[in-house]
Motif scaffolding. Structure first.
Motif, mmCIF file in Angstrom:
data_model
loop_
_atom_site.group_PDB
_atom_site.id
_atom_site.type_symbol
_atom_site.label_atom_id
_atom_site.label_comp_id
_atom_site.label_asym_id
_atom_site.label_seq_id
_atom_site.Cartn_x
_atom_site.Cartn_y
_atom_site.Cartn_z
ATOM 1 N N ALA A 1 7.987 13.731 12.105
ATOM 2 C CA ALA A 1 9.107 14.609 12.457
ATOM 3 C C ALA A 1 10.398 13.838 12.730
ATOM 4 N N VAL A 2 10.312 12.624 13.265
ATOM 5 C CA VAL A 2 11.529 11.911 13.665
ATOM 6 C C VAL A 2 11.909 10.751 12.741
ATOM 7 N N ALA A 3 10.996 10.274 11.916
ATOM 8 C CA ALA A 3 11.264 9.103 11.082
ATOM 9 C C ALA A 3 11.971 9.479 9.784
ATOM 10 N N ARG A 4 12.824 8.575 9.331
ATOM 11 C CA ARG A 4 13.421 8.720 7.991
ATOM 12 C C ARG A 4 12.335 8.543 6.943
ATOM 13 N N GLU A 5 11.489 7.564 7.192
ATOM 14 C CA GLU A 5 10.348 7.300 6.329
ATOM 15 C C GLU A 5 9.316 6.535 7.139
ATOM 16 N N TRP A 6 8.075 6.587 6.699
ATOM 17 C CA TRP A 6 7.012 5.835 7.347
ATOM 18 C C TRP A 6 5.915 5.570 6.338
ATOM 19 N N GLY A 7 5.045 4.627 6.663
ATOM 20 C CA GLY A 7 3.963 4.304 5.757
ATOM 21 C C GLY A 7 2.955 3.380 6.411
ATOM 22 N N VAL A 8 2.034 2.910 5.609
ATOM 23 C CA VAL A 8 0.986 1.996 6.083
ATOM 24 C C VAL A 8 0.796 0.911 5.039
ATOM 25 N N ARG A 9 0.533 -0.298 5.509
ATOM 26 C CA ARG A 9 0.289 -1.411 4.588
ATOM 27 C C ARG A 9 -0.768 -2.328 5.197
ATOM 28 N N ASP A 10 -1.427 -3.095 4.335
ATOM 29 C CA ASP A 10 -2.380 -4.099 4.804
ATOM 30 C C ASP A 10 -1.623 -5.216 5.505
ATOM 31 N N ARG A 11 -2.278 -5.849 6.470
ATOM 32 C CA ARG A 11 -1.692 -7.012 7.128
ATOM 33 C C ARG A 11 -1.815 -8.211 6.199
ATOM 34 N N LYS B 1 -4.401 -3.291 9.461
ATOM 35 C CA LYS B 1 -3.293 -2.586 8.821
ATOM 36 C C LYS B 1 -2.092 -2.556 9.756
ATOM 37 N N THR B 2 -0.946 -2.208 9.183
ATOM 38 C CA THR B 2 0.278 -1.981 9.950
ATOM 39 C C THR B 2 0.816 -0.611 9.556
ATOM 40 N N VAL B 3 1.041 0.236 10.545
ATOM 41 C CA VAL B 3 1.713 1.506 10.327
ATOM 42 C C VAL B 3 3.157 1.294 10.767
ATOM 43 N N TRP B 4 4.109 1.617 9.896
ATOM 44 C CA TRP B 4 5.513 1.367 10.179
ATOM 45 C C TRP B 4 6.315 2.652 10.063
ATOM 46 N N ALA B 5 7.450 2.681 10.735
ATOM 47 C CA ALA B 5 8.359 3.820 10.645
ATOM 48 C C ALA B 5 9.789 3.315 10.766
ATOM 49 N N CYS B 6 10.668 3.941 10.021
ATOM 50 C CA CYS B 6 12.102 3.663 10.095
ATOM 51 C C CYS B 6 12.774 4.875 10.723
ATOM 52 N N LEU B 7 13.471 4.658 11.837
ATOM 53 C CA LEU B 7 14.134 5.742 12.542
ATOM 54 C C LEU B 7 15.634 5.672 12.331
ATOM 55 N N ASP C 1 18.461 -3.304 12.875
ATOM 56 C CA ASP C 1 19.307 -4.030 11.916
ATOM 57 C C ASP C 1 20.771 -3.586 11.965
ATOM 58 N N GLY C 2 21.160 -2.916 13.041
ATOM 59 C CA GLY C 2 22.538 -2.441 13.168
ATOM 60 C C GLY C 2 22.707 -0.996 12.728
ATOM 61 N N ARG C 3 21.759 -0.485 11.988
ATOM 62 C CA ARG C 3 21.797 0.914 11.529
ATOM 63 C C ARG C 3 20.507 1.654 11.802
ATOM 64 N N ARG C 4 19.390 0.940 11.705
ATOM 65 C CA ARG C 4 18.086 1.587 11.818
ATOM 66 C C ARG C 4 17.203 0.839 12.808
ATOM 67 N N VAL C 5 16.264 1.571 13.365
ATOM 68 C CA VAL C 5 15.218 0.986 14.198
ATOM 69 C C VAL C 5 13.925 1.023 13.392
ATOM 70 N N TRP C 6 13.254 -0.100 13.325
ATOM 71 C CA TRP C 6 11.964 -0.209 12.645
ATOM 72 C C TRP C 6 10.893 -0.400 13.706
ATOM 73 N N VAL C 7 9.845 0.384 13.622
ATOM 74 C CA VAL C 7 8.710 0.290 14.534
ATOM 75 C C VAL C 7 7.486 -0.031 13.688
ATOM 76 N N GLU C 8 6.754 -1.056 14.093
ATOM 77 C CA GLU C 8 5.524 -1.434 13.392
ATOM 78 C C GLU C 8 4.404 -1.562 14.417
ATOM 79 N N VAL C 9 3.281 -0.938 14.135
ATOM 80 C CA VAL C 9 2.095 -1.047 14.989
ATOM 81 C C VAL C 9 0.954 -1.539 14.113
ATOM 82 N N SER C 10 0.414 -2.695 14.476
ATOM 83 C CA SER C 10 -0.679 -3.301 13.703
ATOM 84 C C SER C 10 -1.956 -3.296 14.527
ATOM 85 N N ASP C 11 -3.073 -3.096 13.863
ATOM 86 C CA ASP C 11 -4.376 -3.181 14.511
ATOM 87 C C ASP C 11 -5.389 -3.741 13.526
ATOM 88 N N THR C 12 -6.591 -3.971 14.002
ATOM 89 C CA THR C 12 -7.611 -4.628 13.186
ATOM 90 C C THR C 12 -8.491 -3.663 12.406
#
Length: 80
Positions: free
Chosen positions: A57-67, A74-80, A17-28
């Motif tokens: 260790a590297v993320a500003r924040e991270w979490g998990v949410r339902d799809r 679920k989706t596990v996400w991290a903001c770097l 988004d110009g400042r942060r990288v968002w990574v999302e990994v979803s699985d069943t």
């Protein structure tokens, strides 16, 4: 490894988004959730399960949410 179900794939989404990288990994595997709280002591001696130790260790924040409805898992996400 934990989210793999034969015949179903996972999804990786990267956004910037110009400042942060968002990574999302979803699985069943919605019933397989990452543990809450800090990583256990001595995670580097484990045979597996170090992925979220690195994320923590590297993320500003991270979490998990339902799809969204209609997409199992679920989706596990991290903001770097």
């Amino acid at each position: 490894m934990h989210g793999h179900v034969p015949g179903r794939n996972f999804e990786v989404v990267l956004r910037y988004d110009g400042r942060r990288v968002w990574v999302e990994v979803s699985d069943t595997r919605g019933e397989q959730r990452p543990p809450e709280g800090p990583a256990p002591a001595g995670p580097w001696s484990a045979e597996g399960g170090r992925g979220l130790v690195v994320v923590e260790a590297v993320a500003r924040e991270w979490g998990v949410r339902d799809r969204p409805p209609g997409h199992p898992g679920k989706t596990v996400w991290a903001c770097l």
